[in-house]
Design an enzyme around this catalytic site. Sequence first.
Site, mmCIF file in Angstrom:
data_model
loop_
_atom_site.group_PDB
_atom_site.id
_atom_site.type_symbol
_atom_site.label_atom_id
_atom_site.label_comp_id
_atom_site.label_asym_id
_atom_site.label_seq_id
_atom_site.Cartn_x
_atom_site.Cartn_y
_atom_site.Cartn_z
ATOM 1 N N GLU A 230 93.144 -44.792 -17.799
ATOM 2 C CA GLU A 230 94.290 -44.643 -17.021
ATOM 3 C C GLU A 230 93.924 -44.376 -15.549
ATOM 4 O O GLU A 230 92.949 -43.804 -15.399
ATOM 5 C CB GLU A 230 95.047 -43.193 -17.520
ATOM 6 C CG GLU A 230 95.711 -43.499 -19.071
ATOM 7 C CD GLU A 230 96.337 -42.403 -19.640
ATOM 8 O OE1 GLU A 230 96.774 -41.719 -18.652
ATOM 9 O OE2 GLU A 230 96.433 -42.198 -20.679
ATOM 10 N N LYS B 164 101.444 -44.099 -18.663
ATOM 11 C CA LYS B 164 100.298 -44.392 -18.585
ATOM 12 C C LYS B 164 99.585 -44.568 -19.970
ATOM 13 O O LYS B 164 98.951 -45.329 -20.402
ATOM 14 C CB LYS B 164 99.620 -43.691 -17.476
ATOM 15 C CG LYS B 164 99.937 -44.121 -16.392
ATOM 16 C CD LYS B 164 99.103 -43.125 -15.233
ATOM 17 C CE LYS B 164 99.131 -41.875 -15.244
ATOM 18 N NZ LYS B 164 100.636 -41.251 -14.728
ATOM 19 N N THR B 165 99.595 -43.530 -20.596
ATOM 20 C CA THR B 165 98.883 -43.199 -21.827
ATOM 21 C C THR B 165 99.466 -44.233 -22.789
ATOM 22 O O THR B 165 98.619 -44.875 -23.609
ATOM 23 C CB THR B 165 99.213 -41.604 -22.365
ATOM 24 O OG1 THR B 165 98.462 -40.809 -21.450
ATOM 25 C CG2 THR B 165 98.460 -41.550 -23.739
#
Length: 464
Positions: free
Chosen positions: A167, A123-124
Amino acid sequence: MYQIDFKNPVHVFFIGIGGISMSGLAEILLSEGFKVSGSDRQQSSLTEDLLRKGASVYYGHKKENLTPCPDLIVYTNGAIKNDNPELVAGKDLNIPILTRAQLLGQMMKNYKMPIAISGTHGKTTTTSMLSGILLKSDTDPTLSIGGIYKEIGGNFRLGSSEYFVTEACEYTNSFLNFSPRIGIILNIEEDHLDFFKDINDIRNSFHEFAKLLPSANDGGTLIINGDITNVEEITASLHCQVITYGSSAFCDYMPTDITFDEFGHPSFILTKSDGTNEGSYSLSVPGLYNVYNACAAIAVAKFLGIDNDIISTALSDFKGTDRRFEYKGKVNGFSIIDDYAHHPTEITQTLKAAKNYPHKTIWCVFQPHTYTRTKAFLSEFAQALTFSDKIILADIYAAREKDTLGISSKTLQAEIEKLGHECYYFSSFEEIENFILKNCTKDDLLITMGAGDVVKIGENLLKK
């Protein structure tokens, strides 16, 4: 449920205001004229930055911090326990209370193009890749990232356009409070089993997340990894547009002609399902997994109509985020890399990427994260870590948990040794550092790995 109104700023108190996400939300409210206060366990660069921008910050959690009485309290579900004195006092005073995810979901409604990136892993990095593309295209987005992205000097950027990128974490189903127009699902695997029952429970949550997207007529779009097992179950009955990417020719986008340079940085061609060449891309971050992270970001950018030259340049310029295969420096001729991997799949991907990085011997210092996760994936952790030549284990990082499961790093060590692999365990960082200095030699590669504070080991070594 309390509804926040940007046209009517009030006093908002954040419990845990120094958190990587909470601090960004606090900054948005400050920019919108809200009075912001909050508490955290200790001082940090994030709390100091908020102080400079006008927030009131208290260190330590006490009911007295709610003076003067705020109009709203925000906390992170899971991280803040029910006996927190500020949360208890807020309930006693009948102050409206929202979780961090509920506040974020309400804030997303103030943007015409809210984009949420979900998935068990990546995600990051994917959020940062997409952020870099949007910044290069001068769209002036507001960004909320779950890690430090050097391009913006932190985890948060306040923009003035219709774009909001964040996110979307599945833990405690927090992402089901969001209001995205574009959603990404990178992958779906077992994790957070202290909350979810099993993989089917997790898959159902991601399906519910996808159902949050508006209809295709209203611009609702899901970008999803077509390699997810039975992906049709996740996309069933959706009213939004669905765009897939993955390793299969049946996906809308597929990376082909993948090659790696001497540092493990991949290049690839993106091909559409009809065989059309959609462009060539070269990354400055290692690993095959980052090819697929990039594919997700590219798919969004193409949907938004961003020029391919901008996409390509932004991805080439992207150097990663803190704690994602981050080069820290050299000691005695061996290189130190730090990585946030704390799930068996992430460990496997990172160590496979390391195989393509210059090295003589790969050493992995792994700090397991939470007792629940370590017990649930004990054999998988052991297998994943064997992609390293030599393994050193630190004690389990408890995070939000207490040791009630009878599991320890020694248990994991025994599991690894059953596989015939060399593994060491030390109970303190100092012992690990001394062992490394005696045993790591010139041209070795040392990777500190985990979601806790294992990064300190490499940083301490660089000071010696």
